[in-house]
Design an enzyme around this catalytic site. Structure first.
Site, PDB file in Angstrom:
ATOM      1  N   SER A 211       0.907  -1.372  -0.036  1.00 11.33           N
ATOM      2  CA  SER A 211       0.283  -0.014   0.231  1.00 11.33           C
ATOM      3  C   SER A 211       0.550   1.661   0.263  1.00 11.33           C
ATOM      4  O   SER A 211       0.772   2.115  -0.150  1.00 11.33           O
ATOM      5  CB  SER A 211      -0.879   0.054   1.278  1.00 11.33           C
ATOM      6  OG  SER A 211      -0.252   0.344   2.518  1.00 11.33           O
ATOM      7  N   HIS A 239      -5.259  -4.444  -1.294  1.00  8.58           N
ATOM      8  CA  HIS A 239      -5.407  -2.857  -2.233  1.00  8.58           C
ATOM      9  C   HIS A 239      -5.178  -3.622  -3.900  1.00  8.58           C
ATOM     10  O   HIS A 239      -4.648  -3.081  -4.846  1.00  8.58           O
ATOM     11  CB  HIS A 239      -4.111  -2.401  -1.944  1.00  8.58           C
ATOM     12  CG  HIS A 239      -3.743  -1.456  -0.900  1.00  8.58           C
ATOM     13  ND1 HIS A 239      -4.868  -0.834  -0.498  1.00  8.58           N
ATOM     14  CD2 HIS A 239      -3.422  -2.053   0.347  1.00  8.58           C
ATOM     15  CE1 HIS A 239      -4.251  -0.098   0.702  1.00  8.58           C
ATOM     16  NE2 HIS A 239      -3.719  -0.766   0.985  1.00  8.58           N
ATOM     17  N   LYS A 270     -12.281  -1.407   0.331  1.00  5.61           N
ATOM     18  CA  LYS A 270     -11.421   0.145  -0.895  1.00  5.61           C
ATOM     19  C   LYS A 270     -12.527  -0.362  -1.292  1.00  5.61           C
ATOM     20  O   LYS A 270     -13.035   0.391  -1.934  1.00  5.61           O
ATOM     21  CB  LYS A 270     -10.212  -0.168  -0.148  1.00  5.61           C
ATOM     22  CG  LYS A 270      -9.723  -0.404   1.087  1.00  5.61           C
ATOM     23  CD  LYS A 270      -7.791  -1.076   1.036  1.00  5.61           C
ATOM     24  CE  LYS A 270      -7.600  -0.806   2.603  1.00  5.61           C
ATOM     25  NZ  LYS A 270      -7.885   0.119   3.667  1.00  5.61           N
TER      26      LYS A 270
HETATM   27  N1  PMP Z   1      -4.818  -5.423   4.680  1.00 13.32           N
HETATM   28  C1  PMP Z   1      -3.879  -4.439   4.706  1.00 13.32           C
HETATM   29  C2  PMP Z   1      -2.605  -4.183   3.102  1.00 13.32           C
HETATM   30  C3  PMP Z   1      -4.539  -3.183   4.479  1.00 13.32           C
HETATM   31  O1  PMP Z   1      -3.668  -2.329   3.760  1.00 13.32           O
HETATM   32  C4  PMP Z   1      -5.491  -2.920   5.151  1.00 13.32           C
HETATM   33  C5  PMP Z   1      -5.743  -1.203   5.567  1.00 13.32           C
HETATM   34  N2  PMP Z   1      -4.963   0.017   5.125  1.00 13.32           N
HETATM   35  C6  PMP Z   1      -5.886  -3.942   5.527  1.00 13.32           C
HETATM   36  C7  PMP Z   1      -5.948  -5.104   5.463  1.00 13.32           C
HETATM   37  C8  PMP Z   1      -7.531  -3.668   6.959  1.00 13.32           C
HETATM   38  O2  PMP Z   1      -8.589  -3.675   6.115  1.00 13.32           O
HETATM   39  P1  PMP Z   1      -9.466  -3.313   6.315  1.00 13.32           P
HETATM   40  O3  PMP Z   1      -9.734  -2.004   6.259  1.00 13.32           O
HETATM   41  O4  PMP Z   1     -10.528  -3.659   5.542  1.00 13.32           O
HETATM   42  O5  PMP Z   1     -10.026  -2.993   7.956  1.00 13.32           O
END
Ligand code: PMP
Length: 430
Positions: A211, A239, A270
């Site tokens: 990310s 992502h 997302k």
């Molecule tokens: N995995 C990754 C790589 C993330 O970037 C994120 C949240 N930014 C999550 C899991 C968690 O997902 P959620 O926002 O649905 O809790």
């Protein structure tokens, strides 16, 4: 992303000596911990944004009685599906059909038909036997890795160095042996795999699109190693789902290796525009996690309207590539324009554009000026989310950003770059 380190407390030793540890000053502790965070420049202030239906990425930004119109350039509602008519209609329909909440845990009255349909839809999306829903992507990583690590005797988890905090916390919680391999480094991963007896149960945990840097894992090559050393593969496609592959199932689908990954994890929060998380895998593995994961068992199920909205979003993106293509065009356009004015960004192959400032004060300053002078909201990303010296603006162009939005962003960045005396050269040339 790093998992949260413990707070380092500056103890009032005099007080402790005189009154003993039971005299803990709780409010003082909270205050001091927060002051420490502020001193380090890591205290987070949230932007108060009001979104308006049909106008995303525009929003109203409120601050101390002031309200201004802004364009959001850092949202993870990557495709604008949070406002898609199909998604809204499905959510309204489910609200009218069955009301607000699920009314229980999945085990005790909280499994509605919308949840069942969504799990079928997710399993189909990733070409797996089964799927399991969680209240967020974070919980799905934490609960699944925590359960597999704790319940498979002798399990060793090999975790990519840049894995998300939810994976790190889940692995730590499991108390399984953890080996951290160098980010996206197949040689390092193989060295670690070789060091373990073949009969040792192993799991390789990694992401597809990372990310903060926006780089992409060599999924097929990791599967080759997993097969050679008899390891399970766990892939976070948070992502990527909705945006890659012919049906929006993620990078594994795009690369034609979806069937070789044992567990694919994703989010509904997302690109699918709603909220929730999930895993998809074999019937047995999903049933195992369903039966042993406390983070799944002992919590209220998602509202049925959320599940219905997610089904509509997934169904739409399975058959429509319009949003994905428009996003790719915007991303390519912005990259090209940044290159044209020499603003450095990581030249990754994804939809995430990290514009590299490399200085926490300047990064915050540029973000503040973008907001105050140009009505552009981009949250600065500083340490500890990214390493010191790599402070950045993480920009995520979407199909709903217009050419005029793009002109304003590029013009504002160019002016601020000059004002801050930041170096101009494309990252690729460094
Ligand atoms: N995995 C990754 C790589 C993330 O970037 C994120 C949240 N930014 C999550 C899991 C968690 O997902 P959620 O926002 O649905 O809790």
């Amino acid at each position: 992303y790093a998992a949260c380190p413990p707070v380092r407390l500056r103890m009032d030793t005099e007080r402790t000596e005189k009154k003993g540890p039971e005299s803990m000053d709780y409010q003082g502790f909270f205050k001091e911990s927060l002051a420490q965070l502020r001193d380090e420049g890591n205290y987070r202030v949230f932007a108060d944004l009001e979104r308006h239906l049909g106008q995303f990425p525009k929003a109203t930004f409120r601050n101390a009685g002031d309200a201004r119109d802004v364009t959001i350039w850092c949202s993870n509602d990557y495709l604008g599906m949070g406002q898609h008519p199909d998604v809204l209609a499905a959510m309204h329909g489910a609200l009218d059909r069955c009301g607000a909440g699920a009314g229980g845990t999945r085990n005790i009255s909280g499994t509605t038909h919308d949840h069942v349909e969504l799990e079928i839809e997710l399993a189909d999306l990733h070409g797996k036997d089964a799927a399991l829903l969680f209240t967020s992507g974070y919980v799905s990583n934490w609960a699944t890795l925590g359960t597999l690590g704790a319940k498979i005797p002798g399990m060793v988890i090999l975790s990519d160095a840049l894995n998300h905090a939810s994976m790190i916390e889940g692995i730590r919680h499991s108390k399984a042996q953890r080996i951290v391999w160098k980010h996206n480094d197949l040689t390092d991963l193989e060295t670690h795999l070789q060091s373990l007896p073949l009969e040792t149960p192993k799991l390789i945990a990694f992401e597809s699109v990372y990310s903060m840097d926006g780089d992409i894992a060599p999924i097929g090559a990791i599967c080759d190693l997993a097969e050679k050393y008899n390891a399970l593969t766990y892939l976070d496609e948070v992502h990527a789902v909705g945006m890659y592959g012919p049906r929006g199932a993620g990078v594994a689908e795009r690369d034609g290796v979806m069937d070789r990954v044992d567990i694919i994890q994703g989010t509904l929060g997302k690109a699918f525009g709603v909220v929730g998380g999930y895993i998809t895998a074999s019937t047995e593995l999903v049933d195992f996690v369903r039966s042993f994961a406390s983070g799944f068992i002992f919590t209220t199920a998602l509202p049925p309207a959320v599940a219905a909205g997610a089904v509509a979003s997934i169904k739409h993106l399975k058959q429509s590539a319009v949003e994905r293509h428009a996003q790719q065009e915007r991303v390519a356009d912005l990259r090209q324009r940044l290159d044209g004015i020499g603003i450095p960004h990581i030249p990754n192959p994804s939809h995430i554009i990290p514009v590299m400032v490399g200085d926490p004060v300047k990064c915050k300053y540029i973000s503040d000026r973008l907001l105050a002078d140009h009505g552009i909201y981009i949250q600065p990303i500083n340490y500890p989310t990214v390493p010191k010296g790599t402070e950045r603006l993480r920009i995520t162009p979407s199909p709903v950003h217009t050419a005029a939005d793009m002109d304003r962003l590029v013009g504002a960045l160019e002016a601020l770059w000059a004002e801050c005396h930041l170096a101009r050269k494309p990252m690729a040339a460094q």
